[in-house]
Every structure is written in structure tokens, then in C-alpha cells.
Motif scaffolding. Sequence first.
Motif, PDB file in Angstrom:
ATOM      1  N   SER A 239      10.660   9.479 -15.779  1.00 47.54           N
ATOM      2  CA  SER A 239      10.548   8.159 -16.404  1.00 47.54           C
ATOM      3  C   SER A 239      10.755   7.042 -15.385  1.00 47.54           C
ATOM      4  N   GLN A 240      11.536   7.314 -14.322  1.00 45.44           N
ATOM      5  CA  GLN A 240      11.821   6.295 -13.313  1.00 45.44           C
ATOM      6  C   GLN A 240      10.697   6.172 -12.287  1.00 45.44           C
ATOM      7  N   SER A 241      10.115   7.307 -11.908  1.00 44.86           N
ATOM      8  CA  SER A 241       9.116   7.299 -10.836  1.00 44.86           C
ATOM      9  C   SER A 241       7.977   8.252 -11.164  1.00 44.86           C
TER      10      SER A 241
ATOM     11  N   ASP B 239       4.569   3.712  -4.725  1.00 47.67           N
ATOM     12  CA  ASP B 239       5.995   3.623  -5.041  1.00 47.67           C
ATOM     13  C   ASP B 239       6.689   2.473  -4.322  1.00 47.67           C
ATOM     14  N   ILE B 240       5.978   1.811  -3.408  1.00 44.53           N
ATOM     15  CA  ILE B 240       6.572   0.747  -2.590  1.00 44.53           C
ATOM     16  C   ILE B 240       6.469  -0.595  -3.321  1.00 44.53           C
ATOM     17  N   ASP B 241       7.536  -1.346  -3.304  1.00 40.46           N
ATOM     18  CA  ASP B 241       7.552  -2.682  -3.920  1.00 40.46           C
ATOM     19  C   ASP B 241       6.420  -3.519  -3.322  1.00 40.46           C
TER      20      ASP B 241
ATOM     21  N   ILE C 105      13.717   0.655   1.485  1.00 43.86           N
ATOM     22  CA  ILE C 105      12.751  -0.128   2.254  1.00 43.86           C
ATOM     23  C   ILE C 105      13.116  -1.599   2.096  1.00 43.86           C
ATOM     24  N   LYS C 106      13.256  -2.290   3.215  1.00 43.17           N
ATOM     25  CA  LYS C 106      13.611  -3.711   3.142  1.00 43.17           C
ATOM     26  C   LYS C 106      12.904  -4.482   4.253  1.00 43.17           C
ATOM     27  N   PRO C 107      12.828  -5.798   4.104  1.00 41.59           N
ATOM     28  CA  PRO C 107      12.180  -6.604   5.150  1.00 41.59           C
ATOM     29  C   PRO C 107      12.900  -6.434   6.485  1.00 41.59           C
TER      30      PRO C 107
ATOM     31  N   ALA D 171       1.694   1.444   4.335  1.00 47.48           N
ATOM     32  CA  ALA D 171       1.683   2.893   4.566  1.00 47.48           C
ATOM     33  C   ALA D 171       1.238   3.695   3.344  1.00 47.48           C
ATOM     34  N   GLU D 172       0.437   4.713   3.610  1.00 49.78           N
ATOM     35  CA  GLU D 172       0.051   5.656   2.561  1.00 49.78           C
ATOM     36  C   GLU D 172       1.236   6.512   2.152  1.00 49.78           C
ATOM     37  N   LEU D 173       2.091   6.834   3.138  1.00 50.06           N
ATOM     38  CA  LEU D 173       3.261   7.666   2.856  1.00 50.06           C
ATOM     39  C   LEU D 173       4.321   7.390   3.902  1.00 50.06           C
TER      40      LEU D 173
END
Length: 245
Positions: free
Chosen positions: A43-45, A220-222, A241-243, A206-208
Motif C-alpha cells: 500500500s505504501q510503495s 518511486d523518486i519524489d 534521497i535529498k538535494p 535515474a532509472e534506478l
Amino acid sequence: MSLNANSADVAFTFKGGMLPMTVMELTSADPERIRRQLAGKLSQSPAFFQHTPVVLSVEKLDEPHLALERICAVCRDHKLLPVAVRGGAEPIRQSAWALGLGWFAPVEEGRARALETVAPLNEPEGDDIKPATAVSVTTRLYRGTVRSGQQVSAAGSDLIVIGAVNAGAEVLAAGSIHVYGALRGRALAGIHGNTQAGIYCRELEAELLSVAGNYKRLEDIDSQLLGRAAEVHFIKEQLEIKPLG
């Protein structure tokens, strides 16, 4: 007579490879507990559960026998595809083979040795900053674009790419990966299990992304991080993942 005398008779070739593979580390042998947790994860991902191949690690289970067939069925019910088992006593290994799964020996000792061989890349400060060519001997430096279908790897070190990684290309490293350009393909850091590795790029598409076998796909990436400089680390059992900067 050479086995390669007639190329028309060659139906396949064996090649070594380092494919991204998610390890599902079991801390419970109860199929129903596993089912409940998988349902919550789904449900999350939901994008993750799209026929993703997984290796079932049973190294933390102190059980000589395991309801392996039921556990595999639970995984498949949630669109995960078990392809192998890692660890376990002889009965578990025999069960894996009987179910058509591969079996890997426990890797704790091998992993520890592998991490000892990966020297850290010291970050220079202030006046000590040098051009990118002045890197540690334990770092592989690749100049140019990594094109679709191409793979660049640093099996025992960090990897620095002075250029872009195109869609369909792949970069791998035992340590961290630094891309001084757009990262549109696949980046796999910490391929021997180094959870301290990271991925750094100037433009994230990125693809992955994978660190120590834990990965995220593009979907899945913001979306707010896409197209920006970013860094990726494995923190608290998940990819963060962050800036960058």
C-alpha cells in the motif's frame, strides 16, 4: 575440434554480471506475519511490487526447517519473485533446490573482508581542494558520457564519472558513485554490501538507484527532486534521497 568452430551452433554464452537484486532479510519464519507486512508495504510503495526479483535471506533465523514453499507463495501473491535463498541449514538448501530456487552461502565473513578493501575517499577541504584528476588510487575516474547499453564499474573502489550517464547505461561501484553530469541510467553503489556508500549527481533522472542492494526506481523518486543535484544514502533501512548542497 574447437567448440567455437561453428558459430551457428552456439545458442548461448555464460557471462559474469552484477545485477541489482533486492535481499528480503527474514526475521520471522511465520508466513502470515510476512503476508501482513507485505500487504502494508504494497500500500505504501506499489511501484516496487512489480514482479521484483528477491533473494530470501534466512541468516537471522535459527531454524533448520522452514515453510519455504508457503513463504514463496506469499511473496508471489504480492508480485515479488523469489529467485534464491541465502543462508540456512542443509534442509533449507535442499528445499530451495527442490523449489527451483538458487542457494547462496551466508556472506557475512565475505562481506566484512570486501568492506575492508574499500578505502574511503577523503573529502578535501579549503585550500586542499585539487582538480578531479588528483584522486585516490582506490578511485576509478571515467571521463566522457556513459552511453545506453554501456556499463562502467569500479568493483573495488569509488567511481567518479566526469560526464553524463545516459538512459539504458549502468554504473556500479563497491564504494560511492559521483556523477558530474546528468544521471539518467542505473547507478548501483555499495555492490558488495557497503551501506556507507552513496550516490551523488548534478542532475537526477535515474532509472534506478541502489545502495547495498536497496533500490528505488524512477517512479518511486519524489518528482520535486528530479532534474536537480541530489545525493542518495541508505539510512534507517531505506534509501534517502535529498538535494545536494
